[in-house]
Each structure stands twice: as C-alpha cells, then as structure tokens.
Design a protein around this motif. Structure first.
Motif, PDB file in Angstrom:
ATOM      1  N   MET A   1       0.859  -1.207   0.000  1.00  0.00           N
ATOM      2  CA  MET A   1       0.000   0.000   0.000  1.00  0.00           C
ATOM      3  C   MET A   1       0.885   1.244   0.000  1.00  0.00           C
ATOM      4  O   MET A   1       1.850   1.317   0.770  1.00  0.00           O
ATOM      5  CB  MET A   1      -0.909   0.005   1.235  1.00  0.00           C
ATOM      6  N   ILE A   2       0.579   2.194  -0.848  1.00  0.00           N
ATOM      7  CA  ILE A   2       1.321   3.447  -0.889  1.00  0.00           C
ATOM      8  C   ILE A   2       1.110   4.189   0.433  1.00  0.00           C
ATOM      9  O   ILE A   2      -0.020   4.269   0.931  1.00  0.00           O
ATOM     10  CB  ILE A   2       0.831   4.329  -2.060  1.00  0.00           C
ATOM     11  N   PRO A   3       2.158   4.724   1.040  1.00  0.00           N
ATOM     12  CA  PRO A   3       1.978   5.457   2.307  1.00  0.00           C
ATOM     13  C   PRO A   3       0.985   6.601   2.172  1.00  0.00           C
ATOM     14  O   PRO A   3       0.849   7.208   1.098  1.00  0.00           O
ATOM     15  CB  PRO A   3       3.387   5.990   2.607  1.00  0.00           C
ATOM     16  N   ASP A   4       0.302   6.905   3.261  1.00  0.00           N
ATOM     17  CA  ASP A   4      -0.596   8.063   3.279  1.00  0.00           C
ATOM     18  C   ASP A   4       0.203   9.342   3.120  1.00  0.00           C
ATOM     19  O   ASP A   4       1.378   9.424   3.496  1.00  0.00           O
ATOM     20  CB  ASP A   4      -1.347   8.138   4.610  1.00  0.00           C
ATOM     21  N   LEU A   5      -0.456  10.345   2.554  1.00  0.00           N
ATOM     22  CA  LEU A   5       0.116  11.689   2.614  1.00  0.00           C
ATOM     23  C   LEU A   5       0.275  12.067   4.089  1.00  0.00           C
ATOM     24  O   LEU A   5      -0.536  11.654   4.927  1.00  0.00           O
ATOM     25  CB  LEU A   5      -0.801  12.694   1.918  1.00  0.00           C
ATOM     26  N   GLU A   6       1.304  12.823   4.413  1.00  0.00           N
ATOM     27  CA  GLU A   6       1.482  13.252   5.801  1.00  0.00           C
ATOM     28  C   GLU A   6       0.476  14.355   6.118  1.00  0.00           C
ATOM     29  O   GLU A   6       0.532  15.448   5.544  1.00  0.00           O
ATOM     30  CB  GLU A   6       2.903  13.757   6.041  1.00  0.00           C
ATOM     31  N   GLN A   7      -0.450  14.070   7.007  1.00  0.00           N
ATOM     32  CA  GLN A   7      -1.513  15.012   7.329  1.00  0.00           C
ATOM     33  C   GLN A   7      -1.002  16.051   8.328  1.00  0.00           C
ATOM     34  O   GLN A   7      -0.558  15.710   9.423  1.00  0.00           O
ATOM     35  CB  GLN A   7      -2.716  14.257   7.892  1.00  0.00           C
ATOM     36  N   THR A   8      -1.060  17.307   7.925  1.00  0.00           N
ATOM     37  CA  THR A   8      -0.527  18.386   8.755  1.00  0.00           C
ATOM     38  C   THR A   8      -1.571  19.472   8.968  1.00  0.00           C
ATOM     39  O   THR A   8      -2.586  19.535   8.273  1.00  0.00           O
ATOM     40  CB  THR A   8       0.736  19.004   8.118  1.00  0.00           C
ATOM     41  N   PHE A   9      -1.281  20.331   9.931  1.00  0.00           N
ATOM     42  CA  PHE A   9      -2.137  21.477  10.263  1.00  0.00           C
ATOM     43  C   PHE A   9      -1.234  22.680  10.455  1.00  0.00           C
ATOM     44  O   PHE A   9      -0.160  22.561  11.061  1.00  0.00           O
ATOM     45  CB  PHE A   9      -2.886  21.203  11.573  1.00  0.00           C
ATOM     46  N   ARG A  10      -1.652  23.814   9.965  1.00  0.00           N
ATOM     47  CA  ARG A  10      -0.866  25.027  10.197  1.00  0.00           C
ATOM     48  C   ARG A  10      -1.148  25.558  11.600  1.00  0.00           C
ATOM     49  O   ARG A  10      -2.303  25.624  12.042  1.00  0.00           O
ATOM     50  CB  ARG A  10      -1.200  26.106   9.162  1.00  0.00           C
ATOM     51  N   TRP A  11      -0.065  25.937  12.276  1.00  0.00           N
ATOM     52  CA  TRP A  11      -0.162  26.499  13.624  1.00  0.00           C
ATOM     53  C   TRP A  11       0.717  27.741  13.676  1.00  0.00           C
ATOM     54  O   TRP A  11       1.896  27.694  13.326  1.00  0.00           O
ATOM     55  CB  TRP A  11       0.310  25.473  14.663  1.00  0.00           C
ATOM     56  N   LEU A 387     -11.107  10.812   0.875  1.00  0.00           N
ATOM     57  CA  LEU A 387     -10.941  10.766  -0.575  1.00  0.00           C
ATOM     58  C   LEU A 387      -9.662  10.025  -0.939  1.00  0.00           C
ATOM     59  O   LEU A 387      -9.651   9.166  -1.836  1.00  0.00           O
ATOM     60  CB  LEU A 387     -10.897  12.199  -1.121  1.00  0.00           C
ATOM     61  N   GLU A 388      -8.579  10.345  -0.225  1.00  0.00           N
ATOM     62  CA  GLU A 388      -7.305   9.670  -0.475  1.00  0.00           C
ATOM     63  C   GLU A 388      -7.427   8.158  -0.247  1.00  0.00           C
ATOM     64  O   GLU A 388      -6.969   7.350  -1.074  1.00  0.00           O
ATOM     65  CB  GLU A 388      -6.219  10.252   0.439  1.00  0.00           C
ATOM     66  N   LEU A 389      -8.049   7.763   0.853  1.00  0.00           N
ATOM     67  CA  LEU A 389      -8.195   6.348   1.171  1.00  0.00           C
ATOM     68  C   LEU A 389      -9.010   5.637   0.098  1.00  0.00           C
ATOM     69  O   LEU A 389      -8.639   4.548  -0.374  1.00  0.00           O
ATOM     70  CB  LEU A 389      -8.868   6.184   2.535  1.00  0.00           C
ATOM     71  N   GLY A 390     -10.112   6.236  -0.318  1.00  0.00           N
ATOM     72  CA  GLY A 390     -10.964   5.615  -1.331  1.00  0.00           C
ATOM     73  C   GLY A 390     -10.241   5.424  -2.650  1.00  0.00           C
ATOM     74  O   GLY A 390     -10.351   4.371  -3.293  1.00  0.00           O
ATOM     75  N   ILE A 391      -9.490   6.450  -3.069  1.00  0.00           N
ATOM     76  CA  ILE A 391      -8.756   6.355  -4.332  1.00  0.00           C
ATOM     77  C   ILE A 391      -7.676   5.291  -4.246  1.00  0.00           C
ATOM     78  O   ILE A 391      -7.498   4.480  -5.170  1.00  0.00           O
ATOM     79  CB  ILE A 391      -8.159   7.730  -4.700  1.00  0.00           C
ATOM     80  N   LYS A 392      -6.960   5.244  -3.142  1.00  0.00           N
ATOM     81  CA  LYS A 392      -5.880   4.252  -3.006  1.00  0.00           C
ATOM     82  C   LYS A 392      -6.427   2.837  -2.951  1.00  0.00           C
ATOM     83  O   LYS A 392      -5.850   1.926  -3.564  1.00  0.00           O
ATOM     84  CB  LYS A 392      -5.027   4.577  -1.768  1.00  0.00           C
ATOM     85  N   ARG A 393      -7.534   2.627  -2.258  1.00  0.00           N
ATOM     86  CA  ARG A 393      -8.118   1.292  -2.205  1.00  0.00           C
ATOM     87  C   ARG A 393      -8.589   0.874  -3.605  1.00  0.00           C
ATOM     88  O   ARG A 393      -8.443  -0.288  -3.999  1.00  0.00           O
ATOM     89  CB  ARG A 393      -9.292   1.271  -1.228  1.00  0.00           C
ATOM     90  N   THR A 394      -9.148   1.819  -4.350  1.00  0.00           N
ATOM     91  CA  THR A 394      -9.618   1.514  -5.703  1.00  0.00           C
ATOM     92  C   THR A 394      -8.462   1.188  -6.628  1.00  0.00           C
ATOM     93  O   THR A 394      -8.511   0.206  -7.389  1.00  0.00           O
ATOM     94  CB  THR A 394     -10.426   2.708  -6.265  1.00  0.00           C
ATOM     95  N   LEU A 395      -7.408   1.984  -6.572  1.00  0.00           N
ATOM     96  CA  LEU A 395      -6.241   1.749  -7.429  1.00  0.00           C
ATOM     97  C   LEU A 395      -5.589   0.415  -7.102  1.00  0.00           C
ATOM     98  O   LEU A 395      -5.147  -0.314  -7.987  1.00  0.00           O
ATOM     99  CB  LEU A 395      -5.240   2.879  -7.275  1.00  0.00           C
ATOM    100  N   LEU A 396      -5.539   0.081  -5.812  1.00  0.00           N
ATOM    101  CA  LEU A 396      -4.915  -1.167  -5.398  1.00  0.00           C
ATOM    102  C   LEU A 396      -5.742  -2.362  -5.881  1.00  0.00           C
ATOM    103  O   LEU A 396      -5.191  -3.380  -6.299  1.00  0.00           O
ATOM    104  CB  LEU A 396      -4.796  -1.212  -3.870  1.00  0.00           C
ATOM    105  N   THR A 397      -7.067  -2.219  -5.864  1.00  0.00           N
ATOM    106  CA  THR A 397      -7.940  -3.323  -6.227  1.00  0.00           C
ATOM    107  C   THR A 397      -7.976  -3.540  -7.747  1.00  0.00           C
ATOM    108  O   THR A 397      -7.933  -4.673  -8.234  1.00  0.00           O
ATOM    109  CB  THR A 397      -9.368  -3.067  -5.723  1.00  0.00           C
ATOM    110  N   THR A 398      -8.049  -2.436  -8.484  1.00  0.00           N
ATOM    111  CA  THR A 398      -8.196  -2.523  -9.940  1.00  0.00           C
ATOM    112  C   THR A 398      -6.873  -2.535 -10.680  1.00  0.00           C
ATOM    113  O   THR A 398      -6.841  -2.733 -11.890  1.00  0.00           O
ATOM    114  CB  THR A 398      -9.029  -1.336 -10.461  1.00  0.00           C
ATOM    115  N   LYS A 399      -5.764  -2.314  -9.942  1.00  0.00           N
ATOM    116  CA  LYS A 399      -4.429  -2.239 -10.561  1.00  0.00           C
ATOM    117  C   LYS A 399      -4.373  -1.153 -11.611  1.00  0.00           C
ATOM    118  O   LYS A 399      -3.695  -1.256 -12.624  1.00  0.00           O
ATOM    119  CB  LYS A 399      -4.031  -3.589 -11.188  1.00  0.00           C
ATOM    120  N   GLU A 400      -5.149  -0.053 -11.400  1.00  0.00           N
ATOM    121  CA  GLU A 400      -5.251   1.013 -12.405  1.00  0.00           C
ATOM    122  C   GLU A 400      -3.907   1.686 -12.608  1.00  0.00           C
ATOM    123  O   GLU A 400      -3.184   1.914 -11.662  1.00  0.00           O
ATOM    124  CB  GLU A 400      -6.282   2.032 -11.929  1.00  0.00           C
TER     125      GLU A 400
END
Length: 400
Positions: A1-11, A387-400
């Motif tokens: 599985m491709i790593p998640d984008l690093e989720q950040t917040f501006r402070w 959105l990121e999770l859904g796209i990655k799961r779809t790409l992994l399943t369909t080998k798109e």
C-alpha cells in the motif's frame, strides 16, 4: 500500500487561538509553522527554532514544514542590499536544517501576501468564508488607492461596476475593505496604510513580471546550492490571486511560471508547493495536468477549493466542491506517489494540509486567523483523508 500523505495542520505559534491540543484531535501528525515574531530579513536563530520545535514535539507532533521564511522586499526589488539579506536567508536555512526540519515553503509576491476583499462572506448555510470580489478590488484600486494606471487597466464597464460598488459602502465599510486588502503577512496584525502602500508601489513602478522573475531566479541561484548542501527542499507557493493586482506583477501564477522556476536552478532543493486554491482561481490552470507534468518537483500540498465566478471573483468553497475537481487532483497525487515509489524515492508521504477552512459551528466563538478555523479545517482534513483512502483502495484493487 502506498503510504498516506502526511496530514498536517498550520499552527501560528503560542498566540494562535487554535491550540496544539485542539489540533491533536484532528488526526494531523505534522505541524506547519513559522517564527512570525522574527522581523522579515533577520536571521532565525537556532535557539528560537529549537524553542518552537520543542513546543511542537512536546505536544506529540513533528514540525513537518516551515511556512514561511519570508523574503525581504530588497531581494524582490533587486536592490544592492539584497546580498546581505540573502546571506541571512542562507544562515536561517542552515539553522532550520540543524533543527531537523527539511522543507521550507515561501512565496515571491510583492508587498502583500494572499489578498482577499472579504474575510467574513456568508454562504447560504451561514458558514463564514474568504472571498475575492473583483468589483470590490477595483473600487479600492480606482477610488480609494487612486492608482493612476488603474484607469488605463480597467475597462469602462468594470469602472462603472466599481463605482457602483463603492457608492454602496458606508465609511466604516470602506475602511474595512481597505484594511482587508492591505493586511500584512500571515501571523501578524500588521496593516499598511494607503500612504505606506503607495510608497511601495513607487518602488515597484519599474519592476514588471520579467524583472521580478529575474530577481527570483537570482535569489534561487544564490540560495539553492546551500539549501541542497543542508538537505533543505525549498518549495515556492503560487501567487494568490494568480493574476496581477494593484499594479503588482506575478511570477508564479501558471504552469509555465512554475516550469520556469524549476528550470532556473535545477535541483531537488528547488521545488513547488502545490496550492489547489491559488492555482484554481484561474480557469486555464489544469491542476491534475500540472501534477502529472511537474509532480516530481512538488514537496508540499495545500489542498483547498475555490468557486470561480464569471467576472474574476471567487470564494473559498467546500474542500470537495468548488471549481476544481478534487477527485482528479487527489488521483493525480496518488499516481505521483506511485511513481516515487517505483523510483525508490523516500519522499512518498508528501506533507499535505487542508487550507483555508470555513468558519462553522463553534469556530465563530474564536478570533482565529482568517481562513484558519479549527473545525472548518478539521472537516476539510476528514474529507481529504477519506478521498485519499478511497482512491488508493480503488487503485490497489483494480491495478489502475
């Protein structure tokens, strides 16, 4: 599985009404911050950087990105004294690297940072958002700033609309419009007076887009070798809005501009902050295409959306709504991550932050920096991670 984008917040630091404890509940793992109290052009000492870094670490985060180390106007103007400010900038970058931080976001917009005409524009659901209204900007430029060249630049139709807009405002509303447009750098309460701003415009009178871009290239060629040696990745933020306003030129508004910038000093340390809101304010910016063609240079992601209007106005829309197809944007980002994994790159988990959240629910009880409410950004982050999770799961399943 491709790593998640690093989720950040501006402070924005200890004075930010949004606390690190509140950010902890958003699910973000990284913090985007800067030493806003250090005057622009001065060196950031290692002691001050470590002080901020320790606050962030003690709260359970990583300081992922510095945003921004602001660039002194002397560098943008190409004045002789730029050499000293460039040396200060290089020293700051070395200190940042010594603190273990390796991504620095910056912009090269003259005088003003991002510009809006309204900071409390109400949507139908009563959410408060940021707005850029073309007639309001023209009204300020023509009849409050009274910039002489403005009358040559605006069509007669726009001038009539601007005058109509101006006449609809009370004295207090005109003052609010002026203060909103002439706000200083993020993280500060500085607001230029009209007279101060006119003095800056005089300095830029002979600086067009070509000259400003050449001054940017000079700056990059001076700092990038040191940045690369220190392991720092510089990433320029697109201009906001991505077109000339108030007679000030732009250098990072289109894909062509961004290509020129990375070509000016080829290096892994000379990269891009992809801001979908800034680039999305222009209909001719194909953001998924920009990612496909320039993705290898992207070191940082600002994900937000704007709703464009036919007259050049826009407002901050929902993260997954607006004029930019965020599904296609995220899909292009994931494809870039796949390419990085195949190439054996280590920077697959690109830092991403939800930008410019709406003020909703309890946000309205806090005087946060414009665009930086906590619940509104939390909503955006949740939508983007889904959105990121859904796209990655779809790409992994369909080998798109």
């Amino acid at each position: 599985m491709i790593p998640d984008l690093e989720q950040t917040f501006r402070w924005f630091g200890p004075s930010d009404p949004v606390s690190l404890q509140a950010i902890k509940q958003t699910g973000a793992v990284g913090i985007v911050s800067a030493l806003h109290h250090v005057p622009c052009g001065d060196v950031w000492s290692l002691a001050e950087i470590n002080k901020r870094n320790n606050m962030i670490k003690n709260a359970g985060f990583r300081w992922s990105v510095v945003e921004s180390v602001n660039i002194h106007e002397s560098i943008k103007l190409g004045l002789p004294e730029r050499e000293g400010y460039i040396e200060n900038y290089i020293t700051t970058l070395k200190n940042i690297a010594n603190a273990g931080i390796n991504i620095v976001c910056y912009n090269f917009m003259p005088v003003l940072d991002w510009t809006r005409t309204h900071l409390d524009y109400k949507l139908a659901n009563n959410a408060s958002v940021l707005r850029y209204e073309a007639s309001a900007l023209a009204a300020f430029d023509l009849y409050i700033l009274e910039r002489e060249d403005a009358f040559k630049e605006f069509s007669s139709t726009r001038q009539v609309a601007a005058k109509k807009y101006l006449d609809s405002l009370s004295g207090q509303e005109k003052e609010l419009l002026t203060n909103t447009i002439l706000a200083g750098l993020p993280g500060t309460d500085e607001v230029f007076t009209v007279e101060q701003f006119k003095e800056y415009l005089k300095k830029y009178h002979e600086i067009d887009g070509v000259a400003l871009k050449n001054n940017l290239f000079y700056f990059l060629r001076a700092i990038i070798p040191s940045a690369e040696e220190a392991g720092i990745k510089m990433c320029i933020h697109p201009d906001d809005p991505p077109f000339s306003i108030l007679g000030l030129p732009r250098v990072a508004a289109t894909e062509s501009d961004l290509q020129d910038i990375v070509n000016s000093c080829p290096s892994v340390s000379n990269g891009i902050t992809l801001c979908t809101g800034s680039l999305g304010a222009r209909a001719d910016n194909n953001i998924p295409g920009i990612i496909a063609r320039l993705g290898q240079h992207i070191h940082f992601l600002h994900l937000r959306n704007v709703e464009r209007e036919t007259d050049g106005s826009f407002y901050e829309a929902e993260h997954l709504a607006g004029s930019t197809d965020m599904y296609q944007v995220m899909k292009s980002i994931v494809h870039e991550q796949i390419q990085r994994e195949k190439a054996g790159r280590e920077d697959i988990a690109i830092p991403m932050r939800p930008d410019h959240g709406h003020k909703i629910l309890d946000d309205c009880n806090y005087n946060t920096y414009p665009g930086y409410s906590v619940i509104g950004r939390l909503k955006g982050l949740a939508e983007l991670r889904g959105l990121e999770l859904g796209i990655k799961r779809t790409l992994l399943t369909t080998k798109e």
